[in-house]
Design a protein around this motif. Structure first.
Motif, PDB file in Angstrom:
ATOM      1  N   GLN A  97     -11.117  -4.686  -5.002  1.00 47.40           N
ATOM      2  CA  GLN A  97     -10.439  -3.671  -5.807  1.00 47.40           C
ATOM      3  C   GLN A  97     -11.009  -3.600  -7.224  1.00 47.40           C
ATOM      4  OE1 GLN A  97      -8.195  -1.517  -4.500  1.00 47.40           O
ATOM      5  NE2 GLN A  97      -8.663  -2.542  -2.557  1.00 47.40           N
ATOM      6  N   LYS A 101     -13.863  -0.743  -9.571  1.00 48.88           N
ATOM      7  CA  LYS A 101     -13.611  -0.205 -10.907  1.00 48.88           C
ATOM      8  C   LYS A 101     -14.717  -0.572 -11.888  1.00 48.88           C
ATOM      9  CE  LYS A 101      -8.625  -0.529 -10.129  1.00 48.88           C
ATOM     10  NZ  LYS A 101      -8.427   0.934  -9.967  1.00 48.88           N
ATOM     11  N   LEU A 225      -8.887  -4.480 -17.807  1.00 43.96           N
ATOM     12  CA  LEU A 225      -8.369  -4.323 -16.444  1.00 43.96           C
ATOM     13  C   LEU A 225      -7.001  -4.955 -16.256  1.00 43.96           C
ATOM     14  CD1 LEU A 225     -11.665  -5.174 -14.551  1.00 43.96           C
ATOM     15  CD2 LEU A 225     -10.604  -2.929 -14.701  1.00 43.96           C
ATOM     16  N   HIS A 227      -3.767  -4.196 -16.584  1.00 44.12           N
ATOM     17  CA  HIS A 227      -2.706  -3.547 -15.811  1.00 44.12           C
ATOM     18  C   HIS A 227      -3.058  -3.504 -14.322  1.00 44.12           C
ATOM     19  CE1 HIS A 227       0.684  -0.947 -14.953  1.00 44.12           C
ATOM     20  NE2 HIS A 227      -0.135  -0.109 -14.333  1.00 44.12           N
ATOM     21  N   ASP A 228      -4.303  -3.117 -14.016  1.00 44.12           N
ATOM     22  CA  ASP A 228      -4.730  -3.052 -12.619  1.00 44.12           C
ATOM     23  C   ASP A 228      -4.676  -4.420 -11.961  1.00 44.12           C
ATOM     24  OD1 ASP A 228      -5.209  -0.322 -12.748  1.00 44.12           O
ATOM     25  OD2 ASP A 228      -7.263  -0.592 -13.452  1.00 44.12           O
ATOM     26  N   ASP A 231      -1.066  -5.437 -11.054  1.00 37.51           N
ATOM     27  CA  ASP A 231      -0.565  -4.690  -9.893  1.00 37.51           C
ATOM     28  C   ASP A 231      -1.207  -5.190  -8.600  1.00 37.51           C
ATOM     29  OD1 ASP A 231       1.064  -3.197 -11.499  1.00 37.51           O
ATOM     30  OD2 ASP A 231      -0.260  -1.444 -11.569  1.00 37.51           O
ATOM     31  N   LEU A 232      -2.512  -5.416  -8.656  1.00 36.55           N
ATOM     32  CA  LEU A 232      -3.227  -5.884  -7.465  1.00 36.55           C
ATOM     33  C   LEU A 232      -2.728  -7.261  -7.037  1.00 36.55           C
ATOM     34  CD1 LEU A 232      -6.876  -4.812  -8.395  1.00 36.55           C
ATOM     35  CD2 LEU A 232      -5.397  -3.786  -6.642  1.00 36.55           C
TER      36      LEU A 232
END
Length: 417
Positions: A97, A101, A225, A227-228, A231-232
């Motif tokens: 993931q 990005k 990164l 926030h991502d 969540d991941l």
């Protein structure tokens, strides 16, 4: 030893039905030889963007080291899944993931930094919480008959010895602070040198990597990164994408009666069915921690429930090999530091010391300094009926007496007057 956690009724569910089962200790290469592990590794090769030799040095060596360390130990959150499988699944998901990005660029320096960040994320996701591997279980190294050889200490021993076997006993082994402090030390022992050096070249990245070993979602808070990643992590950190049993348990018959007796003993201690602290009681609470039990007397009650089992002579021989406490009258941790046989011969110190004020010590008395690790301490009476006495003028006796924290115990229990 003082524990910061509390014993809950649900803790009983952690115990496996048959703790006599043992598991073979295999190499990391053998443990990841299945098709599902191969698929994960192929996916990693695609997303990590490294040459094969470099990938093997950084990623494959780490994965093999990790599986060799963890073996088939279940996840502490999900007993049906293997800890190593969940860890590899989430680490691979994070790389896939995040890698999408991080766009590949022609600038060599930026590409180098991006690939290093991916490696830090993968390795910290894989090793996150590794210090909890023995948090609620005693992991015993055994021979092929299930006979206890030693307790596994990840800090001192690193990976378990290949070719031997291991057994899991569910107990309150270490507190949360111990597990947290153990995490980065164990992680370092698993990491390939090349990988650790690569991460450590960047001070900020190294600090984030260490921080993420404890709380992954906060580890990379200084990166864009953030926030991502949070969540991941929330979506994948408990997912088992592999769902395979790495090693089938081996049922051991040599110790089955002693194992049944040990399970019965713990349950009856917790239910308050064993009498304590009276003149003719089989069990006594010892001042400064632990209990002493005349196991042969207690076994007589066990025999009423299991009449088809062999006599005490057979069970007592088996009990010595469980890795709980030998029938020497000493706690197993004490035996690691002092020669119990010599202590019993001269009787100048230790729980068998004889003097006119002492109770008559039964031959089958066992002293458990760590019984509160195995059973709910609330079930054990708090008022002691025995006191610890050291040998007069004995250097070793004085040493033991000064270490009555429950870590090294070996002095004589004597009835208080």
């Amino acid at each position: 030893m003082v524990f910061s956690h509390h014993w809950k009724k649900s803790d009983k569910k952690l115990r496996v039905k048959d703790e006599s089962e043992i598991f073979p200790i295999k190499s990391g290469k053998k443990l990841i030889s299945g098709s599902k592990h191969a698929q994960i590794i192929d996916r990693l090769i695609t997303h990590t963007r490294l040459e094969k030799d470099k990938f093997n040095e950084l990623y494959l060596d780490l994965i093999e080291n990790f599986f060799e360390f963890c073996q088939s130990i279940p996840s502490k959150d999900n007993q049906a899944s293997i800890h190593a499988n969940i860890a590899l699944s989430r680490a691979c998901s994070m790389v896939e993931q995040v890698g999408q990005k991080i766009v590949k660029v022609k600038n060599g320096f930026k590409e180098y930094e991006s690939l290093r960040l991916l490696y830090a994320i993968f390795s910290s996701a894989l090793l996150n919480g590794i210090g909890h591997i023995d948090r609620d279980r005693l992991i015993s190294i055994t021979d092929d008959k299930g006979y206890h050889l030693s307790n596994w200490c990840p800090l001192a021993m690193g990976a378990m010895p290949i070719g031997k076997h291991y057994r899991l006993r569910y107990m309150r082994s270490h507190n949360e602070q111990y597990a947290a402090m153990q995490t980065p030390m164990v992680a370092k022992s698993i990491m390939p040198d090349a990988g650790l050096i690569w991460i450590a070249e960047n001070d900020d990245l190294f600090v984030s990597w260490v921080r993420s070993l404890h709380h992954f979602e906060d580890g990379y808070s200084d990166f864009e990164l953030l926030h991502d990643i949070k969540d991941l992590w929330e979506k994948c950190h408990k997912v088992d994408a592999i769902k395979s049993v790495v090693a089938e348990p081996i049922n051991i018959k040599e110790l089955v009666e002693a194992e049944a007796f040990w399970q019965w003993l713990r349950e009856n201690l917790e239910k308050g069915k064993i009498e304590f602290n009276k003149e003719n009681s089989p069990a006594h609470v010892v001042e400064d921690g632990g209990i002493s039990i005349d196991l042969e007397r207690v076994y007589a009650d066990f025999k009423k429930t299991y009449p088809d089992f062999s006599g005490w002579v057979v069970v007592s021989r088996q009990f010595n090999h469980l890795g709980v406490a030998p029938l020497s009258g000493q706690d197993l941790r004490y035996q690691q530091y002092f020669k119990v046989e010599q202590a019993n011969k001269d009787r100048s110190f230790g729980i068998y010391k004889a003097n006119e004020n002492s109770m008559k010590i039964p031959q089958n008395l066992v002293y458990f300094a760590n019984i509160s690790n195995f059973v709910n301490p609330a079930a054990i009476p708090k008022e002691p009926s025995l006191t610890i006495v050291g040998g007069k003028g004995s250097l070793i006796g004085n040493l033991i007496k000064s270490l009555l924290s429950g870590l090294l115990v070996g002095n004589e229990p004597k009835i208080k007057r």
